[in-house]
Design a protein around this motif. Structure first.
Motif, mmCIF file in Angstrom:
data_model
loop_
_atom_site.group_PDB
_atom_site.id
_atom_site.type_symbol
_atom_site.label_atom_id
_atom_site.label_comp_id
_atom_site.label_asym_id
_atom_site.label_seq_id
_atom_site.Cartn_x
_atom_site.Cartn_y
_atom_site.Cartn_z
ATOM 1 N N GLN A 161 0.903 -1.010 0.133
ATOM 2 C CA GLN A 161 0.191 0.236 0.108
ATOM 3 C C GLN A 161 0.826 1.441 0.001
ATOM 4 O O GLN A 161 0.572 2.308 -0.684
ATOM 5 C CB GLN A 161 -0.994 -0.074 1.205
ATOM 6 N N LEU A 162 1.915 1.090 0.893
ATOM 7 C CA LEU A 162 2.869 2.346 0.805
ATOM 8 C C LEU A 162 3.366 2.473 -0.684
ATOM 9 O O LEU A 162 3.722 3.533 -1.095
ATOM 10 C CB LEU A 162 4.032 2.031 1.805
ATOM 11 N N THR A 163 3.695 1.432 -1.270
ATOM 12 C CA THR A 163 4.553 1.464 -2.285
ATOM 13 C C THR A 163 3.582 2.179 -3.609
ATOM 14 O O THR A 163 3.685 3.037 -4.466
ATOM 15 C CB THR A 163 4.995 0.176 -3.126
ATOM 16 N N SER A 164 2.244 1.720 -3.338
ATOM 17 C CA SER A 164 1.168 1.975 -4.543
ATOM 18 C C SER A 164 0.542 3.582 -4.098
ATOM 19 O O SER A 164 -0.425 3.734 -4.601
ATOM 20 C CB SER A 164 0.288 1.000 -4.362
ATOM 21 N N LYS A 165 1.208 3.911 -3.038
ATOM 22 C CA LYS A 165 0.882 5.404 -2.359
ATOM 23 C C LYS A 165 -0.853 5.311 -2.009
ATOM 24 O O LYS A 165 -1.425 6.407 -2.173
ATOM 25 C CB LYS A 165 0.734 6.459 -3.507
ATOM 26 N N MET A 174 -2.243 0.021 9.544
ATOM 27 C CA MET A 174 -1.183 -0.137 10.558
ATOM 28 C C MET A 174 -2.307 -0.184 12.000
ATOM 29 O O MET A 174 -1.881 -0.714 12.948
ATOM 30 C CB MET A 174 -0.610 1.291 10.476
ATOM 31 N N GLU A 175 -3.568 0.358 11.787
ATOM 32 C CA GLU A 175 -4.427 0.261 12.928
ATOM 33 C C GLU A 175 -4.814 -1.145 13.245
ATOM 34 O O GLU A 175 -4.792 -1.490 14.212
ATOM 35 C CB GLU A 175 -5.415 1.244 12.540
ATOM 36 N N GLN A 176 -5.088 -1.991 12.118
ATOM 37 C CA GLN A 176 -5.281 -3.268 12.540
ATOM 38 C C GLN A 176 -4.091 -4.158 13.124
ATOM 39 O O GLN A 176 -4.208 -4.968 14.015
ATOM 40 C CB GLN A 176 -5.501 -4.035 11.212
ATOM 41 N N LEU A 177 -3.073 -3.743 12.434
ATOM 42 C CA LEU A 177 -1.631 -4.412 13.153
ATOM 43 C C LEU A 177 -1.518 -4.104 14.591
ATOM 44 O O LEU A 177 -1.302 -5.058 15.362
ATOM 45 C CB LEU A 177 -0.319 -3.931 12.184
ATOM 46 N N GLU A 178 -1.517 -2.766 14.802
ATOM 47 C CA GLU A 178 -1.442 -2.414 16.204
ATOM 48 C C GLU A 178 -2.358 -2.897 17.085
ATOM 49 O O GLU A 178 -2.239 -3.338 18.250
ATOM 50 C CB GLU A 178 -1.170 -0.618 16.437
ATOM 51 N N LYS A 179 -3.737 -2.910 16.727
ATOM 52 C CA LYS A 179 -4.700 -3.311 17.646
ATOM 53 C C LYS A 179 -5.277 -4.767 17.588
ATOM 54 O O LYS A 179 -5.669 -5.227 18.671
ATOM 55 C CB LYS A 179 -6.101 -2.408 17.456
ATOM 56 N N VAL A 180 -4.995 -5.411 16.581
ATOM 57 C CA VAL A 180 -5.353 -6.877 16.718
ATOM 58 C C VAL A 180 -4.229 -7.654 16.342
ATOM 59 O O VAL A 180 -4.081 -8.773 17.241
ATOM 60 C CB VAL A 180 -6.255 -6.936 15.348
ATOM 61 N N LEU A 201 6.604 4.938 9.903
ATOM 62 C CA LEU A 201 5.929 4.817 8.592
ATOM 63 C C LEU A 201 4.649 5.881 8.620
ATOM 64 O O LEU A 201 4.454 6.454 7.514
ATOM 65 C CB LEU A 201 5.389 3.495 8.640
ATOM 66 N N ARG A 202 4.058 6.085 9.863
ATOM 67 C CA ARG A 202 3.056 7.159 9.935
ATOM 68 C C ARG A 202 3.627 8.469 9.540
ATOM 69 O O ARG A 202 2.988 9.355 8.789
ATOM 70 C CB ARG A 202 2.603 7.226 11.320
ATOM 71 N N GLU A 203 4.893 9.062 10.203
ATOM 72 C CA GLU A 203 5.430 10.270 9.837
ATOM 73 C C GLU A 203 5.806 10.324 8.393
ATOM 74 O O GLU A 203 5.737 11.290 7.623
ATOM 75 C CB GLU A 203 6.712 10.062 10.726
ATOM 76 N N GLU A 204 6.384 8.967 7.779
ATOM 77 C CA GLU A 204 6.673 9.074 6.257
ATOM 78 C C GLU A 204 5.372 9.294 5.559
ATOM 79 O O GLU A 204 5.366 10.162 4.573
ATOM 80 C CB GLU A 204 7.376 7.790 5.833
#
Length: 817
Positions: A161-165, A174-180, A201-204
């Motif tokens: 997703q980051l590569t495809s912008k 990211m939210e799913q990774l962190e919470k789940v 990554l969020r800052e990027e």
């Protein structure tokens, strides 16, 4: 034994009575119980032994010894009781010893054989155990991998997703990774690395999205001109369409549309979205003009807004966006230095502003809260003040009415376009009134040049008309009606010169030009009528009047031209009512309306005519002065030539021909000019006689002068200009006539006797005038008649002259006193 040695070392206790012994037994019993106890400390117990009585130590030792012996006896008894059994047990154990050794050998052998037989089983068992352990480890690994694989898959998805912008989707991942996902396997190092990397990554993402936003802001800054041009074109097309429909339906008013970025009208829904009034006909799709979405990609601002919202930093994003847009607004509102030179400069300026606010309106309704109505209103109010100031400054530099008119049209469509987006534009229409004044000024300057050119090219002669067609052409350009001239056969001449129909046509052109500015101002017919009349009045009373006044004052304009100018102004004055009707037909406002402004052309042409008349009088007098300067009298001549002077005859012929031209002048202009010329001629001749540089005049000169005055009187009596009653014109020379008659007849007795009487024959002769002329003749008489004193008649005449001089001087002195 130790007990015996202890007992031998201790002294014998003293003998006491039985009761004391019982008490001591009880006390020492307690002490021994305490000493034999393993839980109590001994220090306190032993101290109590020594601290109780002086001989307590000895008694204690005695009791202790006795107690030891008692215990020894008990131990001995116990050992004696069990001794036989112990012996028997030892004997039995010795018997079993051999069997036990034999059994041990058998067990060892059996164990050896068993071990040899179980080696294979042991090896297989160990293999089974190892396999079970591996199986358990594999199951555990699979179980843990099943927990980790979704984490890795989600992280891989995040990287894609980051590569495809697809930053908004990445934030959700990211939210799913962190919470789940990460909490399930948080004990693993790689998960900890992932968790530590997510904020980076969020800052990027924030940095990249902000970079995209900056690119977006740069894009809309570059494309504002095109977006504004698109919106303005849509507004023009919509207004044209509505105007056509309104004319067909007979409507006077229509509702202003709201223009969308898609080239269609839209309404604002409560949720802030845009709803098109129509889905768009397929047949119109081919003609659809370029839209703002085709020019500007709004996805970066949407994406950045969503990203900052998800990251909980929406307020920072909103503040940054608004701050940048304010800066861009100031840049857009800054005009080019030479903007006033061409209409394209104004068009680019308006296009950029419209594009800016069209984008803001789109962002306002396509996003919720990124920009607010209060923010856009603040921007618009700031922009409106700047726009008005810029237009005031630059419009003042415009000296081309066509450019000012183009500017007005641009302001109108600019205001209509932004009004369609809900921005208040009343101040712009107020500004148009100031621009209208500037437009009128430029029109007046332009028409001043037009009028000057017309006057310079005019031949100041009546318009010759050879055929009916030519006559119709002239009448079609100027409302001329004269029954007598219409009855005349061709060829014929119209009284006015060629400049009259040209000026009349140019005044109408001016009205049309002024009307062009009033179009699309959303003003009533009455207001438009009032504006037209006021601007036309300025043209007549200021521009045309000034041109006429300057024309009249030009030195090369002669009497013939002045006469034609008077005739022209008369016809122009008569045509003013047709101009009134012309304006009325344009505006459909009745001239009887209370607030209708009247044209001031009558006063303009009257003033010009009066100035021309005054200039005629002045030039005519100047011409008379030129002829007078040609006079060459021989003031000491003995007798006259018997005929009038040549210069005077030329002057009279000139006046006669000039006054023939004056017959075309209206009213009493010709009579006034003729009377003025005769009075000026009379005054000039009188001044010639009384000139201080003229010292001597003979009677012959008086006679010659009398012949000239007689010619003047004959000219006056010949009625060079019709309309004089009786000898009115001859009265202009009455002063000269009475003065000359007085000297020719030498009738001093009558003059002096009747002086002051109302019916005096020489009533117009002033004593000072008669005295001055008589003294000039007296000096001449003395010079020419040296021997006259020897003749009696001459002496009498000389005495008479002296007597008359004295009496005249007394009259003059009496008048001065």
């Amino acid at each position: 034994m130790d007990t015996d040695r202890l007992h031998a070392a201790l002294p014998e206790p003293p003998s006491q009575n039985e009761e004391d012994n019982k008490g001591e037994e009880k006390i020492f019993g307690n002490i021994f119980a305490e000493l034999e106890s393993v839980d109590l400390p001994l220090g306190t117990t032993l101290r109590s032994i020594y601290d109780d009585q002086p001989n307590a130590h000895k008694r204690f030792m005695e009791k202790l010894d006795t107690r030891i012996r008692n215990h020894d006896r008990e131990i001995e008894k116990m050992c004696n009781f069990h001794h036989q059994g112990f012996v028997d047990a030892i004997t039995e154990l010795l018997k079993v010893r051999a069997d036990a050794e034999k059994l041990m050998g058998q067990v060892t052998d059996t164990n050896r054989r068993l071990q040899e037989a179980g080696k294979e089983v042991t090896a297989q068992t160990e293999e089974v155990i190892r396999c079970r352990i591996q199986q358990r480890n594999m199951a555990t690994t699979v179980e843990k991998l099943q927990l980790c694989i979704p984490v890795l898959e989600m992280y891989s998805k995040l990287k894609e997703q980051l590569t495809s912008k697809r930053y908004y989707a990445a934030l959700k991942t990211m939210e799913q990774l962190e919470k789940v996902y990460i909490p399930r396997v948080s004990q693993y190092r790689f998960c900890q690395i992932m968790a530590e990397n997510l904020p980076k990554l969020r800052e990027e993402i924030k940095d990249v999205s902000m970079s995209d936003l900056k690119d977006f802001l740069e894009s809309i800054r570059k494309h504002s001109d095109k977006v504004g041009e698109t919106a303005i074109r849509q507004a023009q097309q919509h207004r044209t369409f509505i105007s056509t429909v309104a004319k067909q339906a007979g409507l006077d008013h229509y509702t202003k549309p709201l223009f969308s970025l898609k080239g269609r009208a839209h309404s604002h829904m409560p949720n802030g979205l845009l709803m098109d009034d129509g889905a768009g006909d397929e047949e119109d799709a081919d003609d659809e003009i370029l839209t703002a979405q085709d020019l500007v990609d709004f996805s970066p601002v949407y994406r950045c807004l969503h990203i900052y919202t998800v990251l909980g930093d929406r307020e920072t994003f909103e503040n940054y966006y608004r701050k940048q847009r304010k800066k861009q607004a100031r840049l857009v509102l800054q005009p080019q230095a030479n903007m006033h030179e061409t209409v394209e400069g104004y068009r680019r300026y308006f296009n950029q502003i419209v594009g800016f606010f069209v984008v803001e309106d789109h962002v306002l309704h396509a996003t919720q809260g990124l920009v607010t109505r209060a923010f856009t209103d603040e921007l618009w109010n700031m922009a409106l003040s700047k726009i008005i100031a810029v237009l005031r400054t630059h419009s003042s530099y415009c000296d081309d009415p066509d450019l000012v008119l183009e500017l007005k049209n641009l302001i109108v469509i600019f205001a209509d376009t932004l009004q369609g987006y809900g921005f208040p534009v009343s101040r712009l229409f107020d500004l148009l009134f100031e621009v209208r004044d500037q437009y009128n000024e430029t029109l007046l300057k332009k028409w001043a040049l037009v009028f000057r050119e017309i006057f310079e090219t005019d031949n100041y002669s009546p318009i010759p008309v050879e055929t009916e067609e030519e006559y119709k052409v002239v009448v079609s350009r100027f409302p001329f009606h004269d029954a007598e001239i219409e009855k005349q056969s061709f060829p014929k001449k119209l009284p006015m010169s060629q400049s009259v129909p040209q000026i009349y046509s140019q005044v109408k052109e001016f009205i049309y030009a002024s009307l062009k500015f009033s179009e699309s101002l959303h003003r009533s017919s009455t207001e438009i009528d009032d504006m037209l009349r006021k601007s036309t009045n300025l043209l007549l009373t200021r521009t045309l009047s000034s041109c006429l006044q300057n024309l009249i004052k030009k030195p090369h304009i002669g009497l013939t031209e002045l006469v034609q100018i008077i005739i022209n102004t008369t016809h122009l004055e008569q045509a003013c009512r047709y101009l009134e009707e012309f304006i009325t037909n344009i505006t459909n406002v009745s001239p009887e309306t209370v607030h209708t402004t009247r044209l001031y052309g009558l006063s303009t042409f009257k003033d010009a005519r009066h100035a021309a008349e005054g200039e005629i009088y002045t030039k005519l007098n100047q011409k008379i002065d030129e002829f007078i300067q040609l006079a060459d009298y021989e003031w000491c001549m003995a007798e006259s030539d018997g005929r009038a002077s040549g210069y005077l005859m030329d002057l009279i012929n000139f006046l006669r021909s000039t006054f023939q031209v004056f017959t075309h002048l209206p009213g009493k202009v010709a009579q006034t000019a003729c009377m003025s010329a005769c009075k000026h001629l009379s005054t000039s001749l009188m001044q010639m006689l009384l000139d201080s540089e003229l010292k001597q005049i003979s009677m012959g000169a008086i006679q010659q002068f009398n012949l000239d005055v007689m010619q003047c009187e004959l000219f006056a009596s010949s009625e060079p200009v019709p309309g004089f009653q009786g000898d009115t014109l001859q009265l202009a020379f009455i002063d000269l006539r009475q003065l000359l008659d007085l000297f020719m007849v030498w009738d001093w007795s009558t003059y002096l006797a009747d002086y002051g009487q109302p019916n005096s024959k020489y009533l117009r002769v002033n004593p000072a005038t008669a005295l001055a002329l008589l003294e000039k003749m007296k000096d001449t008489s003395k010079k020419n008649n040296i021997f006259s004193q020897f003749r009696k008649n001459d002496r009498d005449k000389q005495k008479l002259v002296e007597t008359v001089v004295k009496q005249l001087r007394s009259l003059v002195n009496g008048m001065s006193s």
